[in-house]
Scaffold this motif. Structure first.
Motif, PDB file in Angstrom:
ATOM      1  N   UNK A 193       1.122  -1.129   0.553  1.00 57.03           N
ATOM      2  CA  UNK A 193       0.292   0.186   0.095  1.00 57.03           C
ATOM      3  C   UNK A 193       1.086   1.034  -0.282  1.00 57.03           C
ATOM      4  N   UNK A 194       1.818   1.194   0.823  1.00 49.44           N
ATOM      5  CA  UNK A 194       2.658   2.594   1.192  1.00 49.44           C
ATOM      6  C   UNK A 194       3.759   2.426  -0.154  1.00 49.44           C
ATOM      7  N   UNK A 195       4.071   1.618  -1.058  1.00 52.13           N
ATOM      8  CA  UNK A 195       4.248   2.069  -1.986  1.00 52.13           C
ATOM      9  C   UNK A 195       3.377   2.115  -4.100  1.00 52.13           C
ATOM     10  N   UNK A 196       1.929   2.768  -3.076  1.00 49.70           N
ATOM     11  CA  UNK A 196       1.257   2.937  -4.689  1.00 49.70           C
ATOM     12  C   UNK A 196       0.319   1.622  -5.272  1.00 49.70           C
ATOM     13  N   UNK A 197       0.153   0.579  -4.368  1.00 50.03           N
ATOM     14  CA  UNK A 197      -0.296  -0.667  -5.191  1.00 50.03           C
ATOM     15  C   UNK A 197      -0.062  -0.768  -6.838  1.00 50.03           C
ATOM     16  N   UNK A 198       1.593  -0.219  -6.771  1.00 48.21           N
ATOM     17  CA  UNK A 198       1.932  -0.054  -8.472  1.00 48.21           C
ATOM     18  C   UNK A 198       2.429  -1.802  -8.492  1.00 48.21           C
ATOM     19  N   UNK A 199       2.088  -2.346  -8.291  1.00 45.86           N
ATOM     20  CA  UNK A 199       1.853  -3.709  -8.904  1.00 45.86           C
ATOM     21  C   UNK A 199       1.012  -4.189  -9.828  1.00 45.86           C
ATOM     22  N   UNK A 200      -0.599  -3.474  -9.715  1.00 42.62           N
ATOM     23  CA  UNK A 200      -2.052  -3.191 -10.103  1.00 42.62           C
ATOM     24  C   UNK A 200      -1.883  -1.810 -11.293  1.00 42.62           C
ATOM     25  N   UNK A 201      -1.286  -0.662 -10.640  1.00 42.44           N
ATOM     26  CA  UNK A 201      -0.943   0.570 -11.089  1.00 42.44           C
ATOM     27  C   UNK A 201       0.377   0.628 -11.387  1.00 42.44           C
ATOM     28  N   UNK A 202       0.618   0.470 -12.436  1.00 46.48           N
ATOM     29  CA  UNK A 202       2.231   0.915 -12.920  1.00 46.48           C
ATOM     30  C   UNK A 202       2.999   2.082 -12.360  1.00 46.48           C
ATOM     31  N   UNK A 203       1.724   2.712 -12.403  1.00 43.67           N
ATOM     32  CA  UNK A 203       2.304   4.273 -12.456  1.00 43.67           C
ATOM     33  C   UNK A 203       2.198   4.648 -11.049  1.00 43.67           C
ATOM     34  N   UNK A 204       1.529   3.936 -10.293  1.00 40.46           N
ATOM     35  CA  UNK A 204       1.408   4.435  -8.580  1.00 40.46           C
ATOM     36  C   UNK A 204      -0.221   5.442  -8.355  1.00 40.46           C
TER      37      UNK A 204
END
Length: 231
Positions: A193-204
């Motif tokens: 979560x802290x990383x901006x869920x970039x696995x799902x949304x690469x741009x964060x």
């Protein structure tokens, strides 16, 4: 005597003409019957041949099915276009492209759901919509996370199984009201979560957007330590 002979000759010629016409008509009928029989046999053979024809493979980018009123009722595509609801173009899960699968439409042409995969996040989902918005979502992530969500107005019921455990969550207006069993966020999910869920949304996503997502899955007291308010 001569007149009688001429009369008989004339009668014979008339009878001969009548027989010729009759024979000609009989031949015409026989030819017609023969042609009809040959044509029927040929049609049957062609129909049988067509029915037995098997096309081993078809490669297309999109297949669109319309009804007798030319309304699109189904679409199979490698790049499904955005949804259009109430005349507005809506992205799919925050994505403007990279969605493939099967979409279904009602008799008015309104999208009513589909079975699709997302390029971003590599998720697969079955969706069911009313004529205004999505109402049922059943999705599975690339590593095994699964969720079944049902909406009614601003209430949602979420049955989910992920690395934090299996749970049933009820939320209202985007905030959890009940959860069984009450589940706390594990450290790995917190980092995700802290990383901006970039696995799902690469741009964060922004911290506020991520927190909204967290609070639809966990209680606010569980999300706060993981995603404290930015100073």
């Amino acid at each position: 005597m001569q007149e009688q002979l001429l009369s008989r000759i004339s009668a014979c010629e008339a009878e001969n003409d009548r027989l010729k016409r009759r024979l000609h008509w009989q031949n015409f009928v026989l030819i017609g019957v023969a042609l009809a029989s040959v044509g029927g046999t040929a049609y049957a053979n062609l129909t049988k041949s067509a029915a037995q024809t098997v096309i081993p493979s078809i490669t297309v980018r999109e297949l669109v099915v319309v009804d007798d009123k030319n309304v699109v009722r189904a679409r199979v595509g490698g790049n499904i276009p955005p949804a259009i609801i109430d005349g507005k173009t809506l992205s799919r899960g925050g994505l403007n492209n990279g969605v493939a699968g099967i979409m279904l439409y009602d008799r008015t042409g309104v999208e009513r759901g589909g079975y699709i995969t997302f390029d971003q996040g590599d998720n697969i989902a079955l969706t069911l919509d009313n004529q205004k918005k999505q109402q049922v979502f059943f999705g599975v992530g690339p590593t095994g996370t699964a969720a079944l969500q049902l909406w009614q107005e601003d209430e949602m019921l979420d049955l989910r199984a992920d690395t934090n455990g299996a749970r049933l969550t009820r939320s209202k207006a985007g905030a959890v009201t009940n959860q069984y069993p009450e589940t706390f966020i594990k450290s790995a999910s917190c980092e995700y979560y802290r990383g901006g869920i970039k696995d799902e949304v690469p741009a964060g996503l922004s911290r506020a957007e991520v927190k909204n997502i967290c609070e639809r899955r966990f209680t606010a007291s569980s999300c706060e330590p993981c995603l404290p308010a930015e100073k």
